[in-house]
Design an enzyme around this catalytic site. Structure first.
Site, PDB file in Angstrom:
ATOM      1  N   ILE A 233       0.853  -1.188   0.000  1.00 35.92           N
ATOM      2  CA  ILE A 233       0.000   0.000   0.000  1.00 35.92           C
ATOM      3  C   ILE A 233       0.890   1.240   0.000  1.00 35.92           C
ATOM      4  CG2 ILE A 233      -1.832   1.250   1.194  1.00 35.92           C
ATOM      5  CD1 ILE A 233      -2.632  -1.365   2.518  1.00 35.92           C
ATOM      6  N   HIS A 245      -4.240   4.654  13.967  1.00 35.50           N
ATOM      7  CA  HIS A 245      -4.062   3.220  13.719  1.00 35.50           C
ATOM      8  C   HIS A 245      -5.370   2.502  13.435  1.00 35.50           C
ATOM      9  CE1 HIS A 245       0.205   3.114  14.592  1.00 35.50           C
ATOM     10  NE2 HIS A 245      -0.009   3.893  15.648  1.00 35.50           N
ATOM     11  N   ASP A 249      -5.890   0.232  10.249  1.00 33.50           N
ATOM     12  CA  ASP A 249      -6.331  -1.171  10.268  1.00 33.50           C
ATOM     13  C   ASP A 249      -7.509  -1.388   9.330  1.00 33.50           C
ATOM     14  OD1 ASP A 249      -4.375  -1.731  12.097  1.00 33.50           O
ATOM     15  OD2 ASP A 249      -5.714  -1.792  13.839  1.00 33.50           O
ATOM     16  N   GLU A 275       2.007  -3.530   5.797  1.00 31.59           N
ATOM     17  CA  GLU A 275       1.073  -3.120   4.747  1.00 31.59           C
ATOM     18  C   GLU A 275       1.328  -3.870   3.449  1.00 31.59           C
ATOM     19  OE1 GLU A 275       4.429   0.016   4.647  1.00 31.59           O
ATOM     20  OE2 GLU A 275       3.475  -1.355   6.072  1.00 31.59           O
TER      21      GLU A 275
END
Length: 369
Positions: A233, A245, A249, A275
């Site tokens: 990503i 965060h 997530d 990621e």
């Protein structure tokens, strides 16, 4: 009084045989050949029941039909019919009185009747067999036997009905116990499967984890050429720092969902860590792989197009691709090559894919140092 112990002995024998069969299946000793061994074991169980004949007063020859009921209910009509072959042959060897009628009533009819209640999920173990099916089958059997006896004798005997009712109670109790044993074993199997899936699944994205991926990829590479895609990503750390965060997530879950949807059915995608995601594909043609990777990039970019703004750019992915030169090539080497190709994608503008080429990677390594 001793005559009442005979059906109880037969029922206990059948319960023991069922216990042995379920344990064998749980140990995966017969599962791979179950379509052949299930009729064989069922037929043998019926023959064992035929070795313990019941007193004539009970209106039943023996409990040979119970294993057939279980086969039809659990496995369906084909297995149930096959299960009648051995006991039918044994009946002819014994030269039983009214042999064809006995085979039709105590073997063929139970196979047909129980198969009407069959569900394919019963065989797989993903669905428990309802106890009510056992009650319904035994009730129908009781009614049919009473009607058959009345038709053949031309009268209705209360004594016969009472003895038959006692035997039907034994049959029903045994049948329900057999179903409960199978259901209990299936619950244990489902629990074990759930624990195995949790051990091989990434808790956040619900994709397979790296441990599971490595095992499957190694098996695939023994049989054919494959390609590996490393997927990352873009700007994830920046996104995480800006939105927190929890949002990071959620982004991981969203990307995982997109990849799961767009990855080809025969391919396998997993979370690599952080990621990053990893994909093994049976596609090795560079042109089709390029279209494949482009489709993944466009799917992610298109899914988040409306979320791009001046604060944070559009969410995209970068991909590195490596194609195995031959089957049984070293997996870690292919992953390393795809990772280096991903490095080039990241440093060439992101939101793109790059194929591994040794010369380019050597150049980037030198620049990195």
């Amino acid at each position: 009084m001793n005559e009442y112990l005979i059906p109880l002995t037969s029922a206990c024998t059948l319960v023991t045989l069922n216990y042995i069969a379920t344990k064998l299946r749980s140990k995966m000793l017969i599962e791979s050949h179950e379509h052949l061994l299930a009729p064989l074991l069922t037929g043998l169980a019926s023959i064992i029941m035929m070795l313990q004949p019941l007193p004539e007063a009970f209106g039943l020859i023996d409990l040979r039909s119970l294993p057939i009921f279980m086969a039809g209910l659990r496995y369906g009509l084909p297995v149930a019919i096959l299960s009648t072959v051995l006991p039918s042959g044994y009946s002819f060897i014994l030269q039983e009185n009214h042999g064809l009628f006995v085979i039709a009533q105590d073997l063929a009819a139970p196979a047909l009747l129980s198969s009407f209640f069959h569900n394919k999920e019963y065989r797989s173990g993903f669905l428990d067999i309802p106890i009510r099916h056992g009650l319904q089958i035994c009730t129908l059997v009781f009614i049919v036997r009473l009607m058959t006896h009345a038709y053949l004798t031309g009268s209705f005997s209360l004594d016969y009905a009472a003895d038959l009712l006692f035997m039907q109670f034994i049959m029903t109790a045994t049948f329900i116990l057999l179903i409960a044993m199978v259901n209990d074993e299936n619950k244990n199997w489902r629990l074990q499967r759930q624990l195995e899936m949790q051990a091989n699944q990434d808790g956040l994205t619900r994709l397979p984890n790296l441990r599971s991926f490595i095992s499957i990829a190694k098996n695939a590479m023994r049989m054919r050429k494959v390609s590996i895609m490393m997927i990352d990503i873009d700007n994830f750390k920046r996104y995480n720092d800006h939105f927190g965060h929890l949002e990071g997530d959620q982004l991981l879950r969203d990307i995982a969902s997109i990849l799961r949807h767009y990855v080809q059915e025969q391919d396998y995608v997993a979370r690599y860590g952080g990621e990053e995601f990893i994909l093994i594909s049976t596609e090795t043609d560079p042109i089709r792989l390029a279209a494949y990777a482009q489709r993944l990039c466009e799917a992610v970019a298109g899914s988040f197009q409306e979320q791009s703004n001046n604060v944070y750019p559009q969410i995209t992915i970068s991909i590195g691709i490596s194609i195995a030169g031959a089957p049984q090539e070293e997996l870690q080497q292919i992953i390393s090559e795809a990772d280096h190709a991903l490095y080039e994608s990241k440093h060439s503008g992101k939101n793109r894919f790059t194929f591994y080429t040794g010369a380019k990677i050597a150049k980037h390594k030198m620049n990195a140092y």
